[in-house]
Design a protein around this motif. Structure first.
Motif, mmCIF file in Angstrom:
data_model
loop_
_atom_site.group_PDB
_atom_site.id
_atom_site.type_symbol
_atom_site.label_atom_id
_atom_site.label_comp_id
_atom_site.label_asym_id
_atom_site.label_seq_id
_atom_site.Cartn_x
_atom_site.Cartn_y
_atom_site.Cartn_z
ATOM 1 N N ARG A 22 0.817 -1.211 0.000
ATOM 2 C CA ARG A 22 0.000 0.000 0.000
ATOM 3 C C ARG A 22 0.852 1.262 0.000
ATOM 4 N N ASN A 23 2.158 1.113 0.228
ATOM 5 C CA ASN A 23 2.991 2.298 0.416
ATOM 6 C C ASN A 23 3.484 2.919 -0.883
ATOM 7 N N GLY A 70 9.608 0.088 5.297
ATOM 8 C CA GLY A 70 9.658 -1.203 5.972
ATOM 9 C C GLY A 70 11.020 -1.509 6.570
ATOM 10 N N GLY A 71 11.029 -2.469 7.481
ATOM 11 C CA GLY A 71 12.281 -2.950 8.058
ATOM 12 C C GLY A 71 12.866 -2.076 9.134
ATOM 13 N N ASP A 78 14.520 -6.779 10.814
ATOM 14 C CA ASP A 78 14.362 -5.362 10.483
ATOM 15 C C ASP A 78 15.745 -4.737 10.317
ATOM 16 N N LEU A 79 16.219 -4.722 9.059
ATOM 17 C CA LEU A 79 17.619 -4.375 8.793
ATOM 18 C C LEU A 79 17.788 -3.133 7.909
ATOM 19 N N GLY A 166 7.157 0.567 7.644
ATOM 20 C CA GLY A 166 6.247 -0.137 6.757
ATOM 21 C C GLY A 166 4.771 0.091 7.012
ATOM 22 N N PRO A 167 4.311 0.180 8.271
ATOM 23 C CA PRO A 167 2.876 0.389 8.486
ATOM 24 C C PRO A 167 2.398 1.677 7.816
ATOM 25 N N PRO A 168 1.398 1.603 6.925
ATOM 26 C CA PRO A 168 0.979 2.802 6.176
ATOM 27 C C PRO A 168 0.590 3.978 7.055
ATOM 28 N N ARG A 169 -0.061 3.713 8.181
ATOM 29 C CA ARG A 169 -0.468 4.824 9.049
ATOM 30 C C ARG A 169 0.761 5.591 9.550
ATOM 31 N N GLU A 170 1.799 4.873 9.893
ATOM 32 C CA GLU A 170 3.012 5.534 10.380
ATOM 33 C C GLU A 170 3.722 6.263 9.251
#
Length: 428
Positions: A22-23, A70-71, A78-79, A166-170
């Motif tokens: 979604r991003n 993301g990550g 998470d790199l 990664g979370p779209p809201r964030e």
């Protein structure tokens, strides 16, 4: 040429399709709004070498900006921040103030949600998220993960890399701060306006439009025209610099002259927008009676805020007993023509309109499959009826594809029949 950017979407869950991306579509549109064209979108899994290769590919194109999503979480996979720091030649160091800020966020979230976290593990994850590459700008977190704008190493050329969660809201919540970051502003100094307009047709084949565009190619210079046929709607998206506005005006005129009968949106509005606007402006109400679509039309009509002003409700009448008991479909009619028929769709539309006191009633019945079809009524056969105070519009359609495809396309057809009724047009 104006400013150009590349996007790297990270996450094995996205790469394998378990989670939809979604991003990148959202970022592409936001970048366009500020005059930045997206050259490439690359999706990689949670593998450092693949992310490094993607960064190398994009920075080698001479782009002005690279964005990753993301990550940035506290776990081992998470790199992204570490890989970007190494790629840009910027050693990372712990930022004590950022560490304390993230810790306070986690403490607040834990108290509010009743979490019981391991102190050592939480502290290690917090430290990991508080590592900042030398010279990077920190974007304050919306969740627990901060964003970063990481410049190239001193004495080297290349675009800054914006690192977002990664979370779209964030990600979306942090975007205004990204645009205001000095490193980003400096990188995009050469940006110019990039306009985008959308025209929508209903029922025109893509090949027919392609021939028309070829015939008028001499007046469409400077336009980037993309067409997409989806569920019977032909979408024409055009991007152009301000200087090409006359060419776009010519395109609009050509489409209107050639496809006036199928043109339903010259201003980018979707069929959902048009139906909602028409119901609001006329003060009419609508109710739905659905069998094979299982409430998908009602869900679509109520998807936007304020729909309660015009959507009274709906009935998912799968069983014949419900069609009879709640929609007043005569048992004799069901016995005579069967549930999947034009007559029953009409009776369902009239029944829900009368039961709920709506101005417009919609009835849908069909065979969505994969089973239940016959020679007379094969899988994909759908009957739709939209009835109002003065007239009704009915449609028999035979739809290809799997069960989900049949149901989704039937809803699109129903939306356009509602549009036709509201506009007092013949069905397209």
């Amino acid at each position: 040429m104006g400013s150009r950017a590349g996007i790297v979407v990270t996450g094995t869950e996205v790469l394998t399709g378990r989670v939809a991306d979604r991003n990148s579509p959202w970022l592409a549109e936001e970048l366009r709004r500020i005059g930045v064209d997206v050259a490439h979108v690359v999706v990689v899994g949670d593998r450092p070498d693949d992310l490094t290769a993607a960064l190398g590919f994009l920075t080698g194109l001479g782009l002005d900006l690279v964005i990753t999503s993301g990550g940035l979480g506290p776990t081992a996979d998470d790199l992204t921040a570490d890989v970007v720091a190494r790629f840009q030649g910027r050693p990372s160091r712990l930022d004590p103030d950022l560490e304390a800020h993230i810790a306070s966020i986690i403490e607040r979230l834990s108290a509010g949600r009743g979490w019981h976290l391991d102190p050592a593990a939480t502290a290690a994850g917090t430290r990991k998220q508080a590592l900042v590459p030398d010279g990077a700008t920190v974007i304050a977190p919306v969740g627990t993960a901060p964003g970063l704008v990481v410049p190239p190493a001193n004495g080297t050329t290349g675009p800054p890399v914006v690192v977002l969660p990664g979370p779209p809201r964030e990600l979306q919540g942090m975007w205004p701060a990204v645009v205001e970051a000095p490193l980003v502003g400096a990188a995009l100094r050469g940006r110019t306006e990039l306009r985008q307009r959308t025209i929508r047709l209903w029922g025109t084949p893509e090949s027919e439009l392609a021939a028309t565009l070829r015939d008028h190619d001499d007046v469409l210079g400077g336009l980037e025209i993309t067409t997409c046929l989806r569920d019977g709607e032909l979408e024409i998206v055009t991007r152009f610099a301000p200087g090409a506005q006359p060419a776009y005006d010519a395109l609009s005129q050509i489409v209107e002259e050639v496809y006036g009968q199928t043109l339903f949106s010259a201003d980018g509005r979707t069929v959902d927008d048009i139906v909602a606007d028409a119901l609001r402006s006329t003060g009419q109400t609508i109710a739905t009676a659905e069998s094979c679509t299982g409430g998908l039309l009602a869900a679509r009509l109520t998807d936007r805020p304020g729909a309660s002003a015009y959507v009274l409700g709906g009935v998912t009448a799968y069983a014949n007993s419900i069609k009879q008991g709640l929609l007043d479909v005569p048992e004799a009619l069901l016995d005579q023509v069967g549930a999947v028929s034009a007559e029953v769709a009409e009776a369902m539309a009239a029944g829900i309109r009368a039961r709920l006191g709506a101005d417009i009633g919609v009835g849908i019945t069909g065979v969505a499959g994969p089973d239940g079809g016959s020679a007379e009524k094969p899988v994909g056969l759908v009957h739709i009826c939209v009835t109002g105070p003065d007239r009704s519009i009915a449609r028999r359609i035979q739809l290809p594809g799997a069960r989900a495809d049949v149901r989704a396309r039937a809803v699109v057809v129903a939306m356009h029949l509602i549009r036709n009724l509201l506009a007092d047009e013949p069905p397209g």
